[in-house]
Design a protein around this motif. Structure first.
Motif, PDB file in Angstrom:
ATOM      1  N   VAL A 197       2.915   8.483   9.375  1.00 48.69           N
ATOM      2  CA  VAL A 197       3.030   8.422   7.914  1.00 48.69           C
ATOM      3  C   VAL A 197       4.166   7.451   7.617  1.00 48.69           C
ATOM      4  N   VAL A 198       3.869   6.473   6.746  1.00 49.14           N
ATOM      5  CA  VAL A 198       4.855   5.471   6.347  1.00 49.14           C
ATOM      6  C   VAL A 198       5.276   5.802   4.921  1.00 49.14           C
ATOM      7  N   THR A 199       6.584   5.852   4.676  1.00 50.28           N
ATOM      8  CA  THR A 199       7.096   6.188   3.345  1.00 50.28           C
ATOM      9  C   THR A 199       7.970   5.058   2.821  1.00 50.28           C
ATOM     10  N   GLN A 200       8.168   5.084   1.494  1.00 51.66           N
ATOM     11  CA  GLN A 200       9.079   4.142   0.843  1.00 51.66           C
ATOM     12  C   GLN A 200       9.942   4.966  -0.117  1.00 51.66           C
ATOM     13  N   PRO A 201      11.001   5.594   0.409  1.00 50.85           N
ATOM     14  CA  PRO A 201      11.838   6.460  -0.428  1.00 50.85           C
ATOM     15  C   PRO A 201      12.473   5.725  -1.602  1.00 50.85           C
ATOM     16  N   GLU A 202      12.833   4.461  -1.392  1.00 53.99           N
ATOM     17  CA  GLU A 202      13.409   3.610  -2.437  1.00 53.99           C
ATOM     18  C   GLU A 202      12.730   2.250  -2.335  1.00 53.99           C
ATOM     19  N   GLN A 203      12.717   1.525  -3.436  1.00 56.07           N
ATOM     20  CA  GLN A 203      12.102   0.201  -3.458  1.00 56.07           C
ATOM     21  C   GLN A 203      12.596  -0.658  -2.289  1.00 56.07           C
ATOM     22  N   ASP A 233       0.812  -1.227   0.000  1.00 52.76           N
ATOM     23  CA  ASP A 233       0.000   0.000   0.000  1.00 52.76           C
ATOM     24  C   ASP A 233       0.843   1.272   0.000  1.00 52.76           C
ATOM     25  N   VAL A 234       2.157   1.143   0.170  1.00 54.76           N
ATOM     26  CA  VAL A 234       3.038   2.305   0.252  1.00 54.76           C
ATOM     27  C   VAL A 234       3.779   2.457  -1.076  1.00 54.76           C
ATOM     28  N   PRO A 235       3.477   3.499  -1.855  1.00 59.54           N
ATOM     29  CA  PRO A 235       4.126   3.654  -3.160  1.00 59.54           C
ATOM     30  C   PRO A 235       5.609   4.024  -3.041  1.00 59.54           C
ATOM     31  N   VAL A 236       6.416   3.517  -3.965  1.00 57.75           N
ATOM     32  CA  VAL A 236       7.831   3.871  -4.020  1.00 57.75           C
ATOM     33  C   VAL A 236       7.940   5.364  -4.318  1.00 57.75           C
ATOM     34  N   GLY A 237       8.774   6.067  -3.541  1.00 57.71           N
ATOM     35  CA  GLY A 237       8.941   7.506  -3.701  1.00 57.71           C
ATOM     36  C   GLY A 237       7.842   8.321  -3.041  1.00 57.71           C
ATOM     37  N   GLY A 238       6.912   7.648  -2.389  1.00 56.00           N
ATOM     38  CA  GLY A 238       5.783   8.330  -1.743  1.00 56.00           C
ATOM     39  C   GLY A 238       5.532   7.773  -0.367  1.00 56.00           C
ATOM     40  N   GLY A 239       4.277   7.795   0.020  1.00 55.96           N
ATOM     41  CA  GLY A 239       3.939   7.316   1.351  1.00 55.96           C
ATOM     42  C   GLY A 239       2.454   7.199   1.558  1.00 55.96           C
ATOM     43  N   LYS A 240       2.104   6.764   2.742  1.00 56.98           N
ATOM     44  CA  LYS A 240       0.712   6.560   3.131  1.00 56.98           C
ATOM     45  C   LYS A 240       0.530   7.125   4.534  1.00 56.98           C
ATOM     46  N   ILE A 241      -0.470   7.988   4.694  1.00 52.71           N
ATOM     47  CA  ILE A 241      -0.774   8.584   5.995  1.00 52.71           C
ATOM     48  C   ILE A 241      -1.805   7.709   6.698  1.00 52.71           C
ATOM     49  N   VAL A 258       1.042  13.003   0.796  1.00 58.56           N
ATOM     50  CA  VAL A 258       2.424  12.716   0.441  1.00 58.56           C
ATOM     51  C   VAL A 258       2.466  12.817  -1.079  1.00 58.56           C
ATOM     52  N   ALA A 259       3.265  13.759  -1.584  1.00 55.11           N
ATOM     53  CA  ALA A 259       3.319  13.988  -3.033  1.00 55.11           C
ATOM     54  C   ALA A 259       4.667  14.580  -3.410  1.00 55.11           C
ATOM     55  N   ASP A 260       5.162  14.196  -4.578  1.00 57.93           N
ATOM     56  CA  ASP A 260       6.410  14.746  -5.119  1.00 57.93           C
ATOM     57  C   ASP A 260       7.577  14.666  -4.136  1.00 57.93           C
ATOM     58  N   GLY A 261       7.649  13.566  -3.375  1.00 63.94           N
ATOM     59  CA  GLY A 261       8.777  13.348  -2.475  1.00 63.94           C
ATOM     60  C   GLY A 261       8.700  14.057  -1.140  1.00 63.94           C
ATOM     61  N   THR A 262       7.546  14.667  -0.840  1.00 60.77           N
ATOM     62  CA  THR A 262       7.415  15.341   0.453  1.00 60.77           C
ATOM     63  C   THR A 262       6.107  14.966   1.146  1.00 60.77           C
ATOM     64  N   ILE A 263       6.134  15.094   2.460  1.00 58.40           N
ATOM     65  CA  ILE A 263       4.971  14.915   3.333  1.00 58.40           C
ATOM     66  C   ILE A 263       4.482  16.330   3.610  1.00 58.40           C
ATOM     67  N   ASN A 264       3.223  16.613   3.286  1.00 52.05           N
ATOM     68  CA  ASN A 264       2.750  17.995   3.274  1.00 52.05           C
ATOM     69  C   ASN A 264       1.697  18.286   4.341  1.00 52.05           C
ATOM     70  N   CYS A 265       1.870  19.430   4.997  1.00 52.38           N
ATOM     71  CA  CYS A 265       0.938  19.890   6.021  1.00 52.38           C
ATOM     72  C   CYS A 265       0.004  20.936   5.418  1.00 52.38           C
ATOM     73  N   PRO A 266      -1.301  20.787   5.601  1.00 55.21           N
ATOM     74  CA  PRO A 266      -2.252  21.717   5.003  1.00 55.21           C
ATOM     75  C   PRO A 266      -2.373  23.053   5.741  1.00 55.21           C
ATOM     76  N   CYS A 267      -1.935  23.107   6.979  1.00 57.09           N
ATOM     77  CA  CYS A 267      -2.192  24.301   7.795  1.00 57.09           C
ATOM     78  C   CYS A 267      -1.386  25.529   7.368  1.00 57.09           C
ATOM     79  N   HIS A 268      -0.077  25.372   7.216  1.00 60.32           N
ATOM     80  CA  HIS A 268       0.764  26.527   6.893  1.00 60.32           C
ATOM     81  C   HIS A 268       1.772  26.235   5.789  1.00 60.32           C
ATOM     82  N   GLY A 269       1.641  25.074   5.138  1.00 57.47           N
ATOM     83  CA  GLY A 269       2.481  24.770   3.981  1.00 57.47           C
ATOM     84  C   GLY A 269       3.815  24.111   4.253  1.00 57.47           C
ATOM     85  N   SER A 270       4.048  23.645   5.471  1.00 58.18           N
ATOM     86  CA  SER A 270       5.306  22.946   5.738  1.00 58.18           C
ATOM     87  C   SER A 270       5.358  21.655   4.934  1.00 58.18           C
TER      88      SER A 270
END
Length: 139
Positions: free
Chosen positions: A68-74, A53-61, A94-106
Motif C-alpha cells: 500500500v502506497v500512501t501520501q500523508p502530505e503533498q 494515482d495516490v491521493p493526498v491524505g490517503g493511499g492506493k493498495i 485506505v480511508a480517513d487517514g488509515t489503512i483498513n483490514c477487513p478481517c478483524h477491523g485493524s
C-alpha cells in the motif's frame, strides 16, 4: 510391529492441521504467512504506479504486489506491506487517514503504518520506494 492407520487417525490428522493453521493471534506461528514473502521478492526498480494515482491524505493498495502506497502530505510518499500484522489478511481500503483490514477491523496510520486500532499490535512493515518524476518505484 507395524501400526495400521485407522479411520479415526486418518480423519484426525487432517482436521488437526486445519485447526492449527487458523489459530494464530497476531501473526506469530499461525495463519497463512505465504503472502508475507512475495512483496520482498519483487525486484528493485519495479514500477509500481504513477504518483498522481495516490491521493493526498490517503493511499492506493496494490494487491498483486501486496503493497500500500500512501501520501500523508503533498509530495511525501510512504509504502507499507499490505498484509495485516494481526492474521495476514490483505488490507482492503485506505480511508480517513488509515489503512483498513477487513478481517478483524485493524487500522493503521497512513503516515507511518503504526496501529491506530487493534486487534493488531504491530505496525505494518515499511517498504522501500523511490519517486522518479511521476513514477513510484520499488527501491
Amino acid at each position: 510391529m507395524t501400526t495400521r492407520a485407522t479411520r479415526r487417525t486418518v480423519l484426525l490428522v487432517p482436521g488437526a492441521a486445519a485447526l492449527s493453521a487458523g489459530c494464530g493471534s497476531d501473526g506469530y506461528g499461525g495463519g497463512d504467512t505465504s503472502a508475507d514473502t512475495s512483496a520482498a521478492e519483487a525486484s528493485p526498480g519495479q514500477e509500481l504506479l504513477p504518483a498522481a494515482d495516490v491521493p493526498v491524505g490517503g493511499g492506493k493498495i496494490l494487491p498483486d504486489d501486496k503493497i500500500v502506497v500512501t501520501q500523508p502530505e503533498q509530495g511525501r510518499f510512504k509504502a507499507f506491506s499490505a498484509i495485516c500484522t494481526h492474521q495476514q489478511c490483505l488490507v482492503s481500503e485506505v480511508a480517513d487517514g488509515t489503512i483498513n483490514c477487513p478481517c478483524h477491523g485493524s487500522r493503521f496510520r497512513v503516515a507511518d503504518g503504526s496501529v491506530a486500532h487493534g486487534p493488531a499490535t504491530r505496525p505494518l512493515p515499511e517498504e522501500r520506494i523511490t519517486v522518479d518524476g511521476n513514477t513510484i518505484r520499488r527501491a
